[in-house]
Design a protein around this motif. Structure first.
Motif, PDB file in Angstrom:
ATOM      1  N   GLU A  21       0.752  -1.594  -0.010  1.00  0.00           N
ATOM      2  CA  GLU A  21       0.151  -0.203  -0.078  1.00  0.00           C
ATOM      3  C   GLU A  21       0.711   1.072  -0.125  1.00  0.00           C
ATOM      4  O   GLU A  21       0.889   2.667  -1.026  1.00  0.00           O
ATOM      5  CB  GLU A  21      -0.830  -0.071   0.868  1.00  0.00           C
ATOM      6  N   LEU A  22       1.987   1.011   0.627  1.00  0.00           N
ATOM      7  CA  LEU A  22       3.187   2.454   0.758  1.00  0.00           C
ATOM      8  C   LEU A  22       3.394   2.248  -0.901  1.00  0.00           C
ATOM      9  O   LEU A  22       3.432   3.511  -1.454  1.00  0.00           O
ATOM     10  CB  LEU A  22       4.155   2.340   1.987  1.00  0.00           C
ATOM     11  N   GLU A  23       3.594   1.821  -1.056  1.00  0.00           N
ATOM     12  CA  GLU A  23       3.715   1.596  -2.928  1.00  0.00           C
ATOM     13  C   GLU A  23       2.703   1.943  -3.862  1.00  0.00           C
ATOM     14  O   GLU A  23       3.124   3.437  -4.558  1.00  0.00           O
ATOM     15  CB  GLU A  23       5.107   0.411  -3.634  1.00  0.00           C
ATOM     16  N   LEU A  24       1.872   1.592  -3.612  1.00  0.00           N
ATOM     17  CA  LEU A  24       0.684   2.897  -4.099  1.00  0.00           C
ATOM     18  C   LEU A  24       0.602   3.943  -3.922  1.00  0.00           C
ATOM     19  O   LEU A  24       0.002   4.584  -4.864  1.00  0.00           O
ATOM     20  CB  LEU A  24      -0.353   1.171  -4.071  1.00  0.00           C
ATOM     21  N   LEU A  25       0.600   4.442  -2.948  1.00  0.00           N
ATOM     22  CA  LEU A  25       0.614   5.432  -2.538  1.00  0.00           C
ATOM     23  C   LEU A  25       1.666   6.567  -2.973  1.00  0.00           C
ATOM     24  O   LEU A  25       1.143   7.979  -3.534  1.00  0.00           O
ATOM     25  CB  LEU A  25       0.387   5.531  -0.735  1.00  0.00           C
ATOM     26  N   LEU A  26       2.650   5.832  -2.864  1.00  0.00           N
ATOM     27  CA  LEU A  26       4.244   6.680  -3.392  1.00  0.00           C
ATOM     28  C   LEU A  26       3.786   6.894  -5.044  1.00  0.00           C
ATOM     29  O   LEU A  26       4.524   8.075  -5.730  1.00  0.00           O
ATOM     30  CB  LEU A  26       5.436   5.604  -3.645  1.00  0.00           C
ATOM     31  N   ASN A  27       3.394   5.471  -5.847  1.00  0.00           N
ATOM     32  CA  ASN A  27       2.722   6.053  -7.353  1.00  0.00           C
ATOM     33  C   ASN A  27       2.049   6.744  -7.614  1.00  0.00           C
ATOM     34  O   ASN A  27       1.851   7.659  -8.832  1.00  0.00           O
ATOM     35  CB  ASN A  27       2.206   4.675  -7.912  1.00  0.00           C
ATOM     36  N   PHE A  28       0.831   6.558  -6.700  1.00  0.00           N
ATOM     37  CA  PHE A  28      -0.664   7.181  -7.103  1.00  0.00           C
ATOM     38  C   PHE A  28       0.089   9.088  -6.948  1.00  0.00           C
ATOM     39  O   PHE A  28      -0.154  10.142  -7.455  1.00  0.00           O
ATOM     40  CB  PHE A  28      -1.243   7.326  -5.824  1.00  0.00           C
ATOM     41  N   ILE A  29       1.081   9.341  -5.655  1.00  0.00           N
ATOM     42  CA  ILE A  29       1.217  11.227  -5.659  1.00  0.00           C
ATOM     43  C   ILE A  29       1.768  11.585  -6.234  1.00  0.00           C
ATOM     44  O   ILE A  29       2.115  13.259  -6.184  1.00  0.00           O
ATOM     45  CB  ILE A  29       1.162  11.251  -4.015  1.00  0.00           C
ATOM     46  N   LEU A  30       3.113  11.074  -7.568  1.00  0.00           N
ATOM     47  CA  LEU A  30       3.649  11.460  -8.209  1.00  0.00           C
ATOM     48  C   LEU A  30       3.383  11.850  -9.219  1.00  0.00           C
ATOM     49  O   LEU A  30       4.200  13.119  -9.779  1.00  0.00           O
ATOM     50  CB  LEU A  30       4.862  10.219  -8.514  1.00  0.00           C
ATOM     51  N   LYS A  31       2.091  11.479  -9.638  1.00  0.00           N
ATOM     52  CA  LYS A  31       1.848  12.841 -10.306  1.00  0.00           C
ATOM     53  C   LYS A  31       1.373  13.935  -9.534  1.00  0.00           C
ATOM     54  O   LYS A  31      -0.159  13.533  -8.723  1.00  0.00           O
ATOM     55  CB  LYS A  31      -0.137  11.694 -10.808  1.00  0.00           C
ATOM     56  N   ASP A  32       0.930  15.448 -10.579  1.00  0.00           N
ATOM     57  CA  ASP A  32       0.195  16.681 -10.240  1.00  0.00           C
ATOM     58  C   ASP A  32      -1.349  16.360  -9.312  1.00  0.00           C
ATOM     59  O   ASP A  32      -1.392  17.187  -7.933  1.00  0.00           O
ATOM     60  CB  ASP A  32       1.143  17.590 -10.579  1.00  0.00           C
ATOM     61  N   GLU A  33      -1.667  16.029 -10.444  1.00  0.00           N
ATOM     62  CA  GLU A  33      -3.405  16.073 -10.236  1.00  0.00           C
ATOM     63  C   GLU A  33      -3.577  15.327  -8.888  1.00  0.00           C
ATOM     64  O   GLU A  33      -4.265  15.056  -8.079  1.00  0.00           O
ATOM     65  CB  GLU A  33      -4.278  15.619 -11.936  1.00  0.00           C
ATOM     66  N   ASN A  34      -2.819  13.619  -9.388  1.00  0.00           N
ATOM     67  CA  ASN A  34      -2.818  12.894  -7.511  1.00  0.00           C
ATOM     68  C   ASN A  34      -2.727  13.801  -6.751  1.00  0.00           C
ATOM     69  O   ASN A  34      -3.411  13.427  -5.012  1.00  0.00           O
ATOM     70  CB  ASN A  34      -2.552  11.178  -8.543  1.00  0.00           C
TER      71      ASN A  34
END
Length: 380
Positions: A21-34
């Motif tokens: 879940e940490l890796e999913l969250l990291l990948n999610f916030i890497l995009k500015d809109e997210n």
């Protein structure tokens, strides 16, 4: 923003998030809109004054990457517990007892100083957590000629040994440990360190040890048997001296600070020559650049932890946070942009002052504002 990612964010702030879940969250916030969605969600659901910008995004990414690295170390434990729960559903009477016994052992290992002997058996070295109230370490399972003191082991030379027997001591965050090797060398191990050593050095062989983390050495002089300290990407060769050796896994460098004598430092990631340093020198071995940088330092700032003190002089907040996390076994997230521009000066007695005392000082002197959510300290 989907319910799944909202649930993951909620777990992040409750401090019960998995590595995946940490890796999913990291990948999610890497995009500015997210990241904007993340920021808005946090403000609404957690902290009304919790606002973040691009600088905070970088800090959050660093925090997540650090948490992922730490979480991977716990992944095997979580899988083990999960599988035991499934088995226990069928074999409640038999497996249930074994599950709780093993779960207790796992929790103890995560918070205690642990010695692993040559056969792979683990021994708890923290006398304070001994349920039988013993004041000294139990010696039956330890190898070599060894005695114990409070939070320390003392070895003697075993002339009968024909081959090296190596042990490993793991010191978790929030703890320190001391041992005296068979040659009389004293080793202080700092929080978050892993140290491998022979229970007795053998005549005619170099004295070799391996450290990951941080250790202070007071090496017994022996011109016939060089003392060598190895880490992931650096090494130090001495005959008799006092020095601090820092090499944490999450760092991309080693720091060797000499207080007395002389020693040679080498970058083991390439074929560079040994660099000789003098008292007051710090050798910084940069693995990515493949070079050794020398500088003059106040050695007390780097070695005071041995005496239970931590000294910050013109320290930037990120370095300070890293040290505090290791010493007090906490997670600190800095969202104060102005604090990033400051240089901190402070001295704390780590055996007497708690992390709450440290925070009170920062509030008083630097007007720091913070909130604690479970085990996370969030500086706003």
């Amino acid at each position: 923003m989907g319910k799944n990612i909202e649930n993951i964010i909620s777990k992040f702030f409750r401090n019960n998030i998995s590595n995946e879940e940490l890796e999913l969250l990291l990948n999610f916030i890497l995009k500015d809109e997210n990241y904007n969605l993340f920021n808005e969600y946090v403000q609404i659901n957690y902290l009304s004054n919790f606002s973040m910008n691009q600088s905070d995004k970088t800090s959050l990414i660093i925090e997540l990457e650090s948490r992922i690295k730490k979480s991977k170390k716990r992944a095997a434990i979580k899988l083990f517990v999960k599988n035991l729960v499934r088995v226990a559903a069928v074999f409640v009477g038999i497996i249930g007892v074994a599950y709780f016994l093993n779960y207790e052992r796992i929790l103890i290992e995560s918070k205690n100083v642990i010695l692993t002997n040559s056969s792979g058996e683990k021994i708890i070295l923290d006398s304070k957590t001994n349920k039988k109230g013993k004041s000294k370490i139990s010696l039956e399972k330890l190898e070599g000629l060894v005695n114990s003191k409070t939070n320390a082991l003392v070895y003697e030379k075993d002339a009968a040994l024909q081959a090296l027997i190596k042990n490993t001591i793991k010191v978790p965050y929030g703890k320190r440990f001391k041992l005296i090797l068979s040659d009389g060398t004293t080793v202080h191990l700092n929080s978050g360190s892993l140290f491998t050593y022979p229970v007795s050095f053998i005549e005619g062989m170099d004295r070799e040890v391996h450290v990951s983390g941080e250790a202070f050495f007071d090496v017994h002089s022996d011109s016939l048997h060089p003392f060598k300290v190895y880490s992931t990407g650096s090494s130090a060769v001495v005959f008799g001296t006092k020095f601090n050796f820092k090499n944490y896994e999450e760092d991309n460098f080693s720091e060797i600070i000499l207080t007395e004598g002389s020693l040679g430092v080498k970058n083991t990631t390439d074929k560079s020559e040994v660099v000789i340093i003098k008292p007051g020198d710090m050798a910084r071995v940069d693995y990515s650049l493949g070079k050794i940088e020398l500088s003059k330092v106040n050695t007390v700032l780097y070695t005071s932890w041995v005496d239970g003190r931590i000294i910050f002089r013109n320290e930037n907040i990120n370095n300070m946070i890293t040290k505090l996390e290791r010493i007090y076994d906490v997670i600190i997230i800095n969202n104060n942009i102005e604090l990033n521009k400051m240089f901190i000066n402070a001295t704390f007695l780590t055996e007497k002052e708690t992390i709450q005392d440290v925070l009170k000082y920062l509030v008083k002197i630097y007007d720091v504002k913070y909130q604690i959510i479970n085990n996370k300290i969030i500086i706003n």
